[in-house]
Enzyme design. Sequence first.
Site, mmCIF file in Angstrom:
data_model
loop_
_atom_site.group_PDB
_atom_site.id
_atom_site.type_symbol
_atom_site.label_atom_id
_atom_site.label_comp_id
_atom_site.label_asym_id
_atom_site.label_seq_id
_atom_site.Cartn_x
_atom_site.Cartn_y
_atom_site.Cartn_z
ATOM 1 N N ARG A 104 -5.285 19.623 42.431
ATOM 2 C CA ARG A 104 -4.478 19.478 43.650
ATOM 3 C C ARG A 104 -3.027 19.423 43.180
ATOM 4 N NH1 ARG A 104 -5.336 17.637 49.048
ATOM 5 N NH2 ARG A 104 -3.634 16.364 49.873
ATOM 6 N N GLN A 134 -10.271 23.193 52.579
ATOM 7 C CA GLN A 134 -10.134 22.700 53.948
ATOM 8 C C GLN A 134 -10.674 23.716 54.942
ATOM 9 O OE1 GLN A 134 -8.833 19.578 55.199
ATOM 10 N NE2 GLN A 134 -9.976 20.469 56.899
ATOM 11 N N ASP A 219 -0.821 21.068 61.851
ATOM 12 C CA ASP A 219 -0.665 20.227 60.663
ATOM 13 C C ASP A 219 0.674 19.506 60.795
ATOM 14 O OD1 ASP A 219 -1.028 19.111 58.163
ATOM 15 O OD2 ASP A 219 -0.682 20.956 57.038
ATOM 16 N N CYS A 259 -6.196 18.982 59.852
ATOM 17 C CA CYS A 259 -6.690 18.683 58.495
ATOM 18 C C CYS A 259 -6.426 17.242 58.072
ATOM 19 C CB CYS A 259 -6.110 19.666 57.486
ATOM 20 S SG CYS A 259 -4.312 19.655 57.404
#
Length: 306
Positions: A104, A134, A219, A259
């Site tokens: 990540r 995701q 988002d 998300c």
Amino acid sequence: MSARHFLSLMDCTPQELNGLIRRGIELKDLRNRGALYEPLKNRVLGMIFEKASTRTRLSFEAGMIQLGGQAIFLSPRDTQLGRGEPIADSAIVMSRMLDAVMIRTYAHSTLTEFAAHSRVPVINGLSDDLHPCQLLADMQTFLEHRGAIQGKTVVWIGDGNNMCNTYIEAAIQFDFQLRVACPAGYEPNAALLAQAGERVTILRDPLEAVRGAHLVSTDVWTSMGQEEEAAARMALFRPYQVTRALLDAAADDVIFLHCLPAHRGEEISEDLLDDPRSLAWDQAENRLHAQKALLELLVEPAYHHA
């Protein structure tokens, strides 16, 4: 270096992606029934986190444990990565000790460089460019609640960020129409837009975008690493807040996804996650199941080595 990586949705065929999502649903059912299923016994996943995480860390770590394996959390603070060891060197060493690596990170090039020097699968747990894990969870959530997404209309509202880019890849791979409602100057990746062709439409008006839509997603307006732009973004994106009234303009059976983490009162109205059309909690849980399907696909089962 024959390891199979998952850095983007384009690393799988549409058939494989649909198979992963169906498998995620099966693995979810196994877990809900309390069945023991441990194909990855003695397998170890290394998890490199340059960015903070809740769902990514929990889902990969719990997922490996539930599949009979283990996961090791690695932060730049606690490893030589944070002290400037070359990515290639780290990849060579880590991949000799681990069975897979999830990263990540900020720069997508960190992933591609690591993968180029890794003898085990590398998984994109998020980069500034893409967030493919995701989208596996998002697509699983839609399939569970509404069936096939092929031919449907999906709307992305807000910043043309890594999530928006991945929705473009999903439009190509899962064969749906995507409308992106964003302010001028905040469009998604131009190369991806070109690749998607007529599947993706850029609009400025969120209301126009959501008309007849089957799935609406958004988002946060300020992603990790953009904190200094927060105030300017807040003013610019204000008209792009997703509200219950906005969803009312979509199809009757529309679902809303986010998300997470969400900033209530910013990109979504305070009450939106409580709306019955919001499936954000199912979506978050499905990170676990979709990623278990991915790990099962990429990581060689222990019995192959017996």
